[in-house]
Write an enzyme that holds these catalytic residues in place. Sequence first.
Site, PDB file in Angstrom:
ATOM      1  N   GLU A 238      -2.256  -8.436   4.518  1.00 32.99           N
ATOM      2  CA  GLU A 238      -1.761  -9.046   5.509  1.00 32.99           C
ATOM      3  C   GLU A 238      -3.142  -8.782   6.567  1.00 32.99           C
ATOM      4  OE1 GLU A 238      -0.914  -4.620   5.713  1.00 32.99           O
ATOM      5  OE2 GLU A 238      -1.258  -6.411   3.988  1.00 32.99           O
TER       6      GLU A 238
ATOM      7  N   CYS B 289       1.144  -0.823   0.166  1.00 33.28           N
ATOM      8  CA  CYS B 289      -0.261  -0.279  -0.528  1.00 33.28           C
ATOM      9  C   CYS B 289       0.578   1.179   0.116  1.00 33.28           C
ATOM     10  CB  CYS B 289      -1.036   0.234   1.428  1.00 33.28           C
ATOM     11  SG  CYS B 289      -2.403   1.557   0.659  1.00 33.28           S
TER      12      CYS B 289
ATOM     13  N   HIS C 185      -4.104  -4.839   0.562  1.00 32.65           N
ATOM     14  CA  HIS C 185      -3.497  -5.290   1.623  1.00 32.65           C
ATOM     15  C   HIS C 185      -3.709  -7.293   1.884  1.00 32.65           C
ATOM     16  CE1 HIS C 185      -2.245  -1.673   3.346  1.00 32.65           C
ATOM     17  NE2 HIS C 185      -3.751  -0.844   2.901  1.00 32.65           N
TER      18      HIS C 185
END
Length: 237
Positions: free
Chosen positions: A172, A86, A170
């Site tokens: 994660e 990001c 994202h």
Amino acid sequence: MTQLRFALLNAAHDGANTRRNFRRELDADLVEFDVTDGHLPDHTDFDGVVVTGSRSSVYWDEAWIPPLVDYVSEAAAADVPILGVCYGHQVLAEALGGRVAGMDGFEIGYNTIRHRGDDVLFDGIGESFTAFTTHGDTVVELPPTATLLAENEHGVHAFRDGHCWGVQFHPEYDLDTARDVTDGKRERLDDARVDAVLDEISPEAYDAACEAKALFDNFTEYARRLKRERTAATADD
């Protein structure tokens, strides 16, 4: 071979979710630096560098941002594998000669992204996959020697330049992070849109997005293989 050692450049102003997520997903010893307070490594002797998300924009006039961009440029020049996520993706683009700008709108929620299917970072990930996205900036010019790897209707979602990768989405995020980040956008987005995204953050949506987490193992394995090759080459000299 010993455990990999990565520098985690944490650009999140409140880094607890970020710290938890990356420590869960990366199979490496992480040396963390709070870059928003100006803390950066004084060397590039790592097996990899990971740059996290942030609520900042890379073009903002904040004292900590140019040194971060410069460090990422230095690490890339030293052929250290880099993964930017990001905001980290945008920092990497700027560090390598690309350009980032604000979007007309804002992308947020679990969205579909398409990759080109020919890069090691996306091994095991379908060419059309789901990931959580939240960004109002985008890479509008890729670095001169970069290759576009993934995109959707909102723009560039991944690129590669040598040993460096940037991903706009994202992979994660866990459910708690997705909810916290979305709820925190009420100052920027109207309540109806925030509530609609919150309604879509479900265990089912998260499970679908977990496919993209494979890129962390792929990046780590790439760094491990590169370290092995370099160690062997040094032993042969």
